[in-house]
Design a protein around this motif. Structure first.
Motif, PDB file in Angstrom:
ATOM      1  N   GLU A   1     -10.042   1.121  -6.783  1.00 44.96           N
ATOM      2  CA  GLU A   1     -10.326   1.338  -8.192  1.00 44.96           C
ATOM      3  C   GLU A   1      -9.153   0.908  -9.046  1.00 44.96           C
ATOM      4  O   GLU A   1      -8.003   0.873  -8.595  1.00 44.96           O
ATOM      5  CB  GLU A   1     -10.705   2.796  -8.469  1.00 44.96           C
ATOM      6  CG  GLU A   1      -9.701   3.816  -8.040  1.00 44.96           C
ATOM      7  CD  GLU A   1     -10.249   5.236  -8.247  1.00 44.96           C
ATOM      8  OE1 GLU A   1     -11.210   5.390  -9.023  1.00 44.96           O
ATOM      9  OE2 GLU A   1      -9.711   6.165  -7.642  1.00 44.96           O
ATOM     10  N   VAL A   2      -9.495   0.545 -10.276  1.00 42.97           N
ATOM     11  CA  VAL A   2      -8.509   0.079 -11.239  1.00 42.97           C
ATOM     12  C   VAL A   2      -8.720   0.869 -12.521  1.00 42.97           C
ATOM     13  O   VAL A   2      -9.852   1.029 -12.984  1.00 42.97           O
ATOM     14  CB  VAL A   2      -8.679  -1.434 -11.518  1.00 42.97           C
ATOM     15  CG1 VAL A   2      -7.610  -1.915 -12.484  1.00 42.97           C
ATOM     16  CG2 VAL A   2      -8.628  -2.232 -10.220  1.00 42.97           C
ATOM     17  N   ASP A   3      -7.621   1.374 -13.076  1.00 37.28           N
ATOM     18  CA  ASP A   3      -7.716   2.042 -14.377  1.00 37.28           C
ATOM     19  C   ASP A   3      -6.518   1.631 -15.216  1.00 37.28           C
ATOM     20  O   ASP A   3      -5.769   0.726 -14.835  1.00 37.28           O
ATOM     21  CB  ASP A   3      -7.817   3.566 -14.225  1.00 37.28           C
ATOM     22  CG  ASP A   3      -6.653   4.163 -13.453  1.00 37.28           C
ATOM     23  OD1 ASP A   3      -5.554   3.555 -13.469  1.00 37.28           O
ATOM     24  OD2 ASP A   3      -6.832   5.227 -12.832  1.00 37.28           O
ATOM     25  N   ALA A   4      -6.350   2.278 -16.343  1.00 41.55           N
ATOM     26  CA  ALA A   4      -5.285   1.877 -17.267  1.00 41.55           C
ATOM     27  C   ALA A   4      -3.900   2.035 -16.652  1.00 41.55           C
ATOM     28  O   ALA A   4      -2.940   1.407 -17.111  1.00 41.55           O
ATOM     29  CB  ALA A   4      -5.395   2.694 -18.556  1.00 41.55           C
ATOM     30  N   ALA A   5      -3.808   2.840 -15.604  1.00 44.15           N
ATOM     31  CA  ALA A   5      -2.500   3.068 -14.978  1.00 44.15           C
ATOM     32  C   ALA A   5      -2.188   2.036 -13.897  1.00 44.15           C
ATOM     33  O   ALA A   5      -1.024   1.886 -13.505  1.00 44.15           O
ATOM     34  CB  ALA A   5      -2.450   4.473 -14.380  1.00 44.15           C
ATOM     35  N   GLY A   6      -3.198   1.345 -13.380  1.00 45.96           N
ATOM     36  CA  GLY A   6      -2.924   0.370 -12.337  1.00 45.96           C
ATOM     37  C   GLY A   6      -4.082   0.201 -11.373  1.00 45.96           C
ATOM     38  O   GLY A   6      -5.194   0.686 -11.609  1.00 45.96           O
ATOM     39  N   ALA A   7      -3.777  -0.477 -10.261  1.00 44.56           N
ATOM     40  CA  ALA A   7      -4.812  -0.839  -9.286  1.00 44.56           C
ATOM     41  C   ALA A   7      -4.484  -0.248  -7.921  1.00 44.56           C
ATOM     42  O   ALA A   7      -3.334  -0.286  -7.469  1.00 44.56           O
ATOM     43  CB  ALA A   7      -4.919  -2.352  -9.176  1.00 44.56           C
ATOM     44  N   ARG A   8      -5.527   0.301  -7.273  1.00 41.32           N
ATOM     45  CA  ARG A   8      -5.407   0.764  -5.894  1.00 41.32           C
ATOM     46  C   ARG A   8      -6.463   0.011  -5.091  1.00 41.32           C
ATOM     47  O   ARG A   8      -7.663   0.181  -5.310  1.00 41.32           O
ATOM     48  CB  ARG A   8      -5.631   2.269  -5.811  1.00 41.32           C
ATOM     49  CG  ARG A   8      -5.531   2.855  -4.393  1.00 41.32           C
ATOM     50  CD  ARG A   8      -5.807   4.351  -4.389  1.00 41.32           C
ATOM     51  NE  ARG A   8      -7.159   4.651  -4.865  1.00 41.32           N
ATOM     52  CZ  ARG A   8      -8.253   4.541  -4.114  1.00 41.32           C
ATOM     53  NH1 ARG A   8      -8.184   4.121  -2.853  1.00 41.32           N
ATOM     54  NH2 ARG A   8      -9.447   4.842  -4.627  1.00 41.32           N
ATOM     55  N   LEU A   9      -6.018  -0.845  -4.198  1.00 36.47           N
ATOM     56  CA  LEU A   9      -6.921  -1.670  -3.405  1.00 36.47           C
ATOM     57  C   LEU A   9      -7.034  -1.103  -2.000  1.00 36.47           C
ATOM     58  O   LEU A   9      -6.018  -0.869  -1.335  1.00 36.47           O
ATOM     59  CB  LEU A   9      -6.398  -3.108  -3.328  1.00 36.47           C
ATOM     60  CG  LEU A   9      -6.103  -3.800  -4.658  1.00 36.47           C
ATOM     61  CD1 LEU A   9      -5.553  -5.200  -4.414  1.00 36.47           C
ATOM     62  CD2 LEU A   9      -7.345  -3.842  -5.535  1.00 36.47           C
ATOM     63  N   GLU A  10      -8.270  -0.875  -1.561  1.00 35.64           N
ATOM     64  CA  GLU A  10      -8.523  -0.395  -0.202  1.00 35.64           C
ATOM     65  C   GLU A  10      -8.827  -1.605   0.678  1.00 35.64           C
ATOM     66  O   GLU A  10      -9.753  -2.368   0.399  1.00 35.64           O
ATOM     67  CB  GLU A  10      -9.708   0.575  -0.194  1.00 35.64           C
ATOM     68  CG  GLU A  10      -9.496   1.818  -1.033  1.00 35.64           C
ATOM     69  CD  GLU A  10     -10.792   2.602  -1.225  1.00 35.64           C
ATOM     70  OE1 GLU A  10     -11.841   2.148  -0.716  1.00 35.64           O
ATOM     71  OE2 GLU A  10     -10.749   3.653  -1.899  1.00 35.64           O
ATOM     72  N   LEU A  11      -8.061  -1.782   1.746  1.00 33.95           N
ATOM     73  CA  LEU A  11      -8.269  -2.898   2.653  1.00 33.95           C
ATOM     74  C   LEU A  11      -9.199  -2.493   3.790  1.00 33.95           C
ATOM     75  O   LEU A  11      -9.347  -1.304   4.092  1.00 33.95           O
ATOM     76  CB  LEU A  11      -6.922  -3.385   3.204  1.00 33.95           C
ATOM     77  CG  LEU A  11      -5.870  -3.728   2.153  1.00 33.95           C
ATOM     78  CD1 LEU A  11      -4.615  -4.288   2.817  1.00 33.95           C
ATOM     79  CD2 LEU A  11      -6.410  -4.705   1.124  1.00 33.95           C
ATOM     80  N   ASP A  12      -9.815  -3.475   4.420  1.00 34.43           N
ATOM     81  CA  ASP A  12     -10.808  -3.164   5.451  1.00 34.43           C
ATOM     82  C   ASP A  12     -10.182  -2.582   6.717  1.00 34.43           C
ATOM     83  O   ASP A  12     -10.889  -2.057   7.572  1.00 34.43           O
ATOM     84  CB  ASP A  12     -11.680  -4.386   5.779  1.00 34.43           C
ATOM     85  CG  ASP A  12     -10.871  -5.597   6.210  1.00 34.43           C
ATOM     86  OD1 ASP A  12      -9.624  -5.508   6.271  1.00 34.43           O
ATOM     87  OD2 ASP A  12     -11.501  -6.648   6.483  1.00 34.43           O
TER      88      ASP A  12
END
Length: 397
Positions: free
Chosen positions: A214-225
């Motif tokens: 998820e991405v919001d105004a604070a930044g991005a958190r990417l979940e890898l497979d």
């Protein structure tokens, strides 16, 4: 609903539209030209968005627009999305207007592949990269934030990672290969290519696909497979494009990995042509293919424009493509696929030619820091049936 008529109507407002309008004008000085573009900018030079604008201080924004309207008199309708093509009626619907045409060129290109993340930032921190507007947004972000994640290890992804890190942005590049470039370059060359990025300070997360996040105004958190996470202040997708064939399919045109055209770039309906990223065409040297690179957009657009105006000429150009990162420039003609057999011919440590062979027949040529050799590469492809491996070494210098 009002109807506007153009002698020549182009759906799509990229570089193909520019060269097509110029091609029309080579044969028809007065016919009316309409361009329907869902972009916010008139046609511009797209490669600069991921290359020179980031790395060449002398290449400034005013060099980006192509001057299509001023030079050709084309009526360019920006922020205008075509919604239907009716070949039998020679009409195109766009928003609340209908446009009739004498000849139609489909140059819809493609849409960038989005990331599979929940974006709560309304695009402020999660970007795709295709348009000049995307460039402006990423450029502004690069001034604001400290760390950007780039997803995708192909042309756009690698160029964006290089661009960002050279503009003092902490950069992490997430890609699915074992080594950056290993899908196209021989193993040792891929290692050298990846080292350019590591040496410049790019953090590389290899062998990983973004599965969510998820991405919001604070930044991005990417979940890898693989269960890992990558965090950054923003994320940009460099995952390539989905070809925009929807309009053509709905219009009943033949579509097969792109709008199917003949040697004169004619689609399967009267007075309809296609060119650029969206067109599947018969290459003179390499057989039927679809090419997503600027040389093809320019040359095929011009050829299509001339044919719209009655030239009836086959498109005989075999396009090249290129990339430039960290002071190296590579160009290629044909198919680059590291699963093919290769013959490497290095002139010195920094310059060389790689030939890609399929059943002992050359199907692709990579020119690594070798200039002015594209025609020589094309001649190798043209003569591939008669060349042996021994003929290749030393052939291009």
């Amino acid at each position: 609903m009002t109807t506007t008529h153009f002698d020549y109507l182009i759906v799509g407002g990229g570089m193909v539209a520019d060269t097509a309008a110029r091609g029309i004008r080579e044969l028809d000085a007065n016919g009316s030209i309409g361009i329907l573009s869902d972009d916010v900018d008139e046609p511009y030079t797209r490669p600069a968005l991921s290359k020179k604008l980031w790395t060449d201080d002398e290449f400034t924004w005013e060099k980006v627009p192509l001057g299509t309207s001023d030079d050709t008199g084309a009526d360019i309708r920006l922020r205008t999305r075509a919604t239907a093509i009716r070949p039998d009626a020679h009409e195109v619907d766009a928003d609340d207007e209908t446009f009739s045409y004498g000849k139609l060129l489909i140059a819809t290109g493609g849409k960038p592949v989005p990331l599979p993340v929940e974006d709560h930032s309304n695009g402020a921190r999660a970007l795709t990269f295709r348009t000049a507007e995307d460039y402006r947004r990423l450029r502004a972000l690069a001034e604001e934030v400290d760390r950007v994640a780039v997803v995708g290890g192909g042309y756009i992804g690698s160029e964006l990672a290089a661009a960002l890190v050279q503009n003092d942005v902490e950069t992490v590049l997430v890609h699915t290969g074992a080594v950056l470039g290993d899908a196209v370059f021989p193993a040792a060359l891929a290692e050298r290519f990846e080292k350019l990025f590591r040496d410049a300070g790019v953090e590389i997360v290899a062998g990983s696909k973004v599965a969510g996040g998820e991405v919001d105004a604070a930044g991005a958190r990417l979940e890898l497979d693989n269960g890992d996470e990558v965090r950054a202040d923003a994320v940009v997708s460099g995952l390539g494009i989905e070809v925009a064939t929807d309009l053509a399919e709905a219009a009943g045109l033949k579509v097969d990995d792109g709008v199917h055209v003949d040697a004169q770039l004619r689609a399967s309906a009267d007075d309809v042509y296609a060119a650029g990223d969206v067109a599947s065409y018969p290459d003179r040297l390499l057989g039927r293919r679809r090419v997503e690179h600027v040389d093809n957009a320019n040359e095929q657009g011009k050829a299509a424009g001339r044919n719209l105006a009655g030239a009836a000429e086959p498109y005989t150009h075999t396009p090249y493509y290129y990339s430039a990162v960290f002071g190296i420039r590579y160009e290629a003609v044909g198919t680059l696929d590291s699963s093919l057999e290769t013959v490497e011919d290095w002139i010195d440590a920094d310059r060389g030619v790689v030939y890609y062979l399929d059943h002992d027949r050359v199907v692709g040529v990579l020119l690594w820091n070798v200039e002015d050799a594209r025609d020589a590469a094309r001649s190798v492809l043209a003569e591939s049936d008669t060349l042996t491996r021994d003929d290749l070494v030393g052939r291009i210098r």
